[in-house]
Design a protein around this motif. Structure first.
Motif, PDB file in Angstrom:
ATOM      1  N   GLY A  45       0.786  -1.233   0.000  1.00  0.00           N
ATOM      2  CA  GLY A  45       0.000   0.000   0.000  1.00  0.00           C
ATOM      3  C   GLY A  45       0.813   1.276   0.000  1.00  0.00           C
ATOM      4  N   THR A  46       2.133   1.166  -0.097  1.00  0.00           N
ATOM      5  CA  THR A  46       2.962   2.373  -0.078  1.00  0.00           C
ATOM      6  C   THR A  46       4.057   2.297  -1.134  1.00  0.00           C
ATOM      7  OG1 THR A  46       4.580   1.520   1.519  1.00  0.00           O
ATOM      8  CG2 THR A  46       2.644   2.644   2.411  1.00  0.00           C
ATOM      9  N   PHE A  47       4.590   3.449  -1.480  1.00  0.00           N
ATOM     10  CA  PHE A  47       5.853   3.563  -2.199  1.00  0.00           C
ATOM     11  C   PHE A  47       6.738   4.537  -1.424  1.00  0.00           C
ATOM     12  CE2 PHE A  47       4.659   1.010  -5.681  1.00  0.00           C
ATOM     13  CZ  PHE A  47       5.780   0.827  -6.481  1.00  0.00           C
ATOM     14  N   GLN A  48       8.056   4.352  -1.584  1.00  0.00           N
ATOM     15  CA  GLN A  48       9.038   5.215  -0.931  1.00  0.00           C
ATOM     16  C   GLN A  48       9.772   6.030  -1.983  1.00  0.00           C
ATOM     17  OE1 GLN A  48      10.002   1.240   1.342  1.00  0.00           O
ATOM     18  NE2 GLN A  48      11.575   2.765   1.863  1.00  0.00           N
ATOM     19  N   ILE A  49       9.981   7.305  -1.699  1.00  0.00           N
ATOM     20  CA  ILE A  49      10.816   8.153  -2.548  1.00  0.00           C
ATOM     21  C   ILE A  49      12.212   8.152  -1.941  1.00  0.00           C
ATOM     22  CG2 ILE A  49      11.171  10.450  -3.508  1.00  0.00           C
ATOM     23  CD1 ILE A  49       8.164  10.936  -3.151  1.00  0.00           C
ATOM     24  N   ILE A  50      13.128   7.485  -2.617  1.00  0.00           N
ATOM     25  CA  ILE A  50      14.514   7.377  -2.144  1.00  0.00           C
ATOM     26  C   ILE A  50      15.372   8.140  -3.146  1.00  0.00           C
ATOM     27  CG2 ILE A  50      16.402   5.812  -1.595  1.00  0.00           C
ATOM     28  CD1 ILE A  50      14.310   3.693  -0.910  1.00  0.00           C
ATOM     29  N   SER A  51      15.933   9.238  -2.720  1.00  0.00           N
ATOM     30  CA  SER A  51      16.589  10.148  -3.648  1.00  0.00           C
ATOM     31  C   SER A  51      17.970  10.539  -3.150  1.00  0.00           C
ATOM     32  CB  SER A  51      15.726  11.394  -3.849  1.00  0.00           C
ATOM     33  OG  SER A  51      16.230  12.179  -4.896  1.00  0.00           O
ATOM     34  N   LYS A  52      18.970  10.161  -3.921  1.00  0.00           N
ATOM     35  CA  LYS A  52      20.353  10.428  -3.544  1.00  0.00           C
ATOM     36  C   LYS A  52      20.785  11.745  -4.184  1.00  0.00           C
ATOM     37  CE  LYS A  52      22.958   6.791  -3.193  1.00  0.00           C
ATOM     38  NZ  LYS A  52      23.227   6.809  -1.739  1.00  0.00           N
ATOM     39  N   PRO A  53      21.043  12.797  -3.379  1.00  0.00           N
ATOM     40  CA  PRO A  53      21.428  14.096  -3.944  1.00  0.00           C
ATOM     41  C   PRO A  53      22.865  14.074  -4.467  1.00  0.00           C
ATOM     42  CG  PRO A  53      21.518  14.163  -1.554  1.00  0.00           C
ATOM     43  CD  PRO A  53      20.952  12.823  -1.914  1.00  0.00           C
ATOM     44  N   PRO A  54      23.256  15.112  -5.192  1.00  0.00           N
ATOM     45  CA  PRO A  54      24.642  15.181  -5.671  1.00  0.00           C
ATOM     46  C   PRO A  54      25.640  15.059  -4.524  1.00  0.00           C
ATOM     47  CG  PRO A  54      23.310  16.892  -6.691  1.00  0.00           C
ATOM     48  CD  PRO A  54      22.464  16.268  -5.619  1.00  0.00           C
ATOM     49  N   LYS A  55      26.722  14.328  -4.784  1.00  0.00           N
ATOM     50  CA  LYS A  55      27.831  14.138  -3.834  1.00  0.00           C
ATOM     51  C   LYS A  55      27.416  13.337  -2.595  1.00  0.00           C
ATOM     52  CE  LYS A  55      29.974  16.651  -6.764  1.00  0.00           C
ATOM     53  NZ  LYS A  55      30.793  15.972  -7.811  1.00  0.00           N
ATOM     54  N   ASN A  83      11.383  -1.254  -8.239  1.00  0.00           N
ATOM     55  CA  ASN A  83      12.095   0.020  -8.333  1.00  0.00           C
ATOM     56  C   ASN A  83      11.838   0.683  -9.676  1.00  0.00           C
ATOM     57  OD1 ASN A  83      13.280  -0.197  -5.840  1.00  0.00           O
ATOM     58  ND2 ASN A  83      15.393  -0.234  -6.560  1.00  0.00           N
ATOM     59  N   TRP A  84      11.309   1.913  -9.622  1.00  0.00           N
ATOM     60  CA  TRP A  84      11.192   2.762 -10.801  1.00  0.00           C
ATOM     61  C   TRP A  84      12.248   3.868 -10.671  1.00  0.00           C
ATOM     62  CZ3 TRP A  84       7.790   1.297 -14.523  1.00  0.00           C
ATOM     63  CH2 TRP A  84       6.700   0.504 -14.151  1.00  0.00           C
ATOM     64  N   TYR A  85      13.274   3.849 -11.516  1.00  0.00           N
ATOM     65  CA  TYR A  85      14.288   4.908 -11.502  1.00  0.00           C
ATOM     66  C   TYR A  85      13.841   6.033 -12.421  1.00  0.00           C
ATOM     67  CZ  TYR A  85      17.414   1.899  -8.899  1.00  0.00           C
ATOM     68  OH  TYR A  85      17.975   1.118  -7.918  1.00  0.00           O
ATOM     69  N   LEU A  86      14.024   7.260 -11.966  1.00  0.00           N
ATOM     70  CA  LEU A  86      13.517   8.426 -12.694  1.00  0.00           C
ATOM     71  C   LEU A  86      14.599   9.133 -13.500  1.00  0.00           C
ATOM     72  CD1 LEU A  86      11.031   9.787 -10.014  1.00  0.00           C
ATOM     73  CD2 LEU A  86      10.684   8.061 -11.803  1.00  0.00           C
ATOM     74  N   SER A  87      15.775   8.529 -13.546  1.00  0.00           N
ATOM     75  CA  SER A  87      16.833   8.959 -14.459  1.00  0.00           C
ATOM     76  C   SER A  87      17.645   7.722 -14.801  1.00  0.00           C
ATOM     77  CB  SER A  87      17.724  10.035 -13.827  1.00  0.00           C
ATOM     78  OG  SER A  87      18.306   9.560 -12.627  1.00  0.00           O
ATOM     79  N   ASP A  88      18.317   7.737 -15.935  1.00  0.00           N
ATOM     80  CA  ASP A  88      19.204   6.624 -16.258  1.00  0.00           C
ATOM     81  C   ASP A  88      20.275   6.536 -15.175  1.00  0.00           C
ATOM     82  OD1 ASP A  88      17.728   6.423 -18.562  1.00  0.00           O
ATOM     83  OD2 ASP A  88      19.267   7.289 -19.865  1.00  0.00           O
ATOM     84  N   THR A  89      20.601   5.323 -14.759  1.00  0.00           N
ATOM     85  CA  THR A  89      21.567   5.191 -13.669  1.00  0.00           C
ATOM     86  C   THR A  89      22.914   4.688 -14.184  1.00  0.00           C
ATOM     87  OG1 THR A  89      21.031   2.888 -13.055  1.00  0.00           O
ATOM     88  CG2 THR A  89      19.668   4.647 -12.103  1.00  0.00           C
ATOM     89  N   SER A 101      27.922  12.615  -9.176  1.00  0.00           N
ATOM     90  CA  SER A 101      27.494  13.521 -10.245  1.00  0.00           C
ATOM     91  C   SER A 101      26.972  14.831  -9.654  1.00  0.00           C
ATOM     92  CB  SER A 101      26.403  12.855 -11.095  1.00  0.00           C
ATOM     93  OG  SER A 101      25.150  12.876 -10.418  1.00  0.00           O
ATOM     94  N   GLU A 102      26.503  15.695 -10.513  1.00  0.00           N
ATOM     95  CA  GLU A 102      25.982  17.005 -10.094  1.00  0.00           C
ATOM     96  C   GLU A 102      24.455  17.025 -10.044  1.00  0.00           C
ATOM     97  OE1 GLU A 102      27.833  19.415  -9.032  1.00  0.00           O
ATOM     98  OE2 GLU A 102      29.755  18.449  -9.538  1.00  0.00           O
ATOM     99  N   THR A 103      23.813  15.875 -10.262  1.00  0.00           N
ATOM    100  CA  THR A 103      22.354  15.838 -10.295  1.00  0.00           C
ATOM    101  C   THR A 103      21.805  14.768  -9.347  1.00  0.00           C
ATOM    102  OG1 THR A 103      22.391  14.299 -12.176  1.00  0.00           O
ATOM    103  CG2 THR A 103      22.246  16.651 -12.669  1.00  0.00           C
ATOM    104  N   ARG A 104      20.596  14.987  -8.907  1.00  0.00           N
ATOM    105  CA  ARG A 104      19.900  14.072  -8.008  1.00  0.00           C
ATOM    106  C   ARG A 104      19.547  12.774  -8.739  1.00  0.00           C
ATOM    107  NH1 ARG A 104      17.216  14.731  -3.389  1.00  0.00           N
ATOM    108  NH2 ARG A 104      17.485  16.995  -3.450  1.00  0.00           N
ATOM    109  N   ARG A 105      19.611  11.652  -8.026  1.00  0.00           N
ATOM    110  CA  ARG A 105      19.213  10.354  -8.581  1.00  0.00           C
ATOM    111  C   ARG A 105      18.097   9.786  -7.715  1.00  0.00           C
ATOM    112  NH1 ARG A 105      18.770   6.148  -6.180  1.00  0.00           N
ATOM    113  NH2 ARG A 105      20.900   5.468  -5.752  1.00  0.00           N
ATOM    114  N   THR A 106      16.895   9.676  -8.276  1.00  0.00           N
ATOM    115  CA  THR A 106      15.715   9.293  -7.505  1.00  0.00           C
ATOM    116  C   THR A 106      15.172   7.945  -7.964  1.00  0.00           C
ATOM    117  OG1 THR A 106      15.100  11.611  -7.168  1.00  0.00           O
ATOM    118  CG2 THR A 106      13.363   9.967  -6.862  1.00  0.00           C
TER     119      THR A 106
END
Length: 273
Positions: A103-113, A142-148, A223-228
């Motif tokens: 019943g849930t999803f988690q937003i796991i987002s690794k910021p730059p550096k 897992n749904w990645y929102l940018s290419d990893t 990298s310089e961008t967030r990876r979610t």
């Protein structure tokens, strides 16, 4: 949706053998961008805690139609209903239709550096003979929102570690609230460069499905961008052997008491051989 039975047979075979597989997520046009914008709004408005150092963020959101029974007071959003309901036919094609969302999803987002995420597995029923099940009893999607890539902190896994004990298992601190929040970046085992580890690079629109018992971690995001990533848990609601299972079954499972209850335990015991 892909209709080639061989495609899904191969993906299921990899899931059983290696503990994970990647399939085409069949997302509607524009949905990846919608999910990215949605997750960014939640990240921006959610207070962050030092406990999220290694995950980046860990925001839990329930569906509106699919409400978390364990934590019914989580915030609700219909986007989560989409994330839960959209892969249903994919799960059927993989013969995973008896696994249902919590019943849930988690937003796991690794910021730059951001630093790497330590090695861990997420199964919490290690005192249950079902720990030996050759079929998935609990998986994460897992749904990645940018290419990893290695540079932005892609997933790392040790194939087969969901069913086989490695030297690493006996050296790991329990994950997250069990002690992982407090490990140091110099911990040689939690961040060990294991020789059997592989990088799992994923493109936007692909869906990763992995066994909860699989040892996994991430690279740091240099990298310089967030990876979610949007992560959701799916569970079998029964302890019975799957009706379509035609492979071998460990004797420990055959001898298991039908209504066995076990305490929450993240530490692998005797059932991980």
């Amino acid at each position: 949706m892909k209709t080639d039975p061989e495609y899904f047979r191969n993906a299921r075979a990899q899931l059983l053998k290696d503990g994970y597989c990647i399939v085409d997520g069949e997302l509607p046009e524009g949905m990846s961008k919608k999910l990215l914008d949605w997750s960014n709004r939640w990240i921006e408005k959610t207070p962050h805690t030092s406990k999220w150092k290694y995950q980046g963020s860990d925001i839990h959101i329930s569906g509106v139609r699919n409400i978390s029974r364990r934590v019914p007071n989580f915030p609700q959003d219909e986007i989560v209903d989409f994330l839960i309901e959209h892969p249903r036919q994919i799960m059927v094609a993989l013969r995973l239709e008896d696994l249902h969302s919590g019943g849930t999803f988690q937003i796991i987002s690794k910021p730059p550096k951001a630093p790497a995420l330590y090695w861990h597995q997420d199964w919490a029923r290690w005192d249950d003979p079902l720990s030996m099940a050759p079929w998935p009893q609990q998986v994460f999607l897992n749904w990645y929102l940018s290419d990893t890539s290695k540079e932005n902190g892609c997933l790392r896994v040790i194939p087969g570690s969901h069913l086989k004990r490695l030297d690493l298992h006996s050296h790991l601190v329990k994950p997250h609230e069990g002690g992982g929040y407090d490990v140091t970046e110099t911990d040689e085992w939690m961040f060990y460069d294991h020789p059997q580890a592989i990088d799992v690079k994923i493109n936007v629109g692909e869906l990763l499905i992995a066994d909860a018992r699989l040892l996994h971690s991430t690279h740091p995001n240099i990298s310089e961008t967030r990876r979610t990533v949007l992560l959701g848990w799916f569970y079998r609601n029964t302890s019975e052997i799957p009706s379509d299972w035609n492979g071998a079954v460990p004797q420990e499972i055959l001898d298991r008491e039908p209504h066995l209850r076990v305490d929450f335990n993240r530490e692998p015991g005797a059932y991980l051989k």
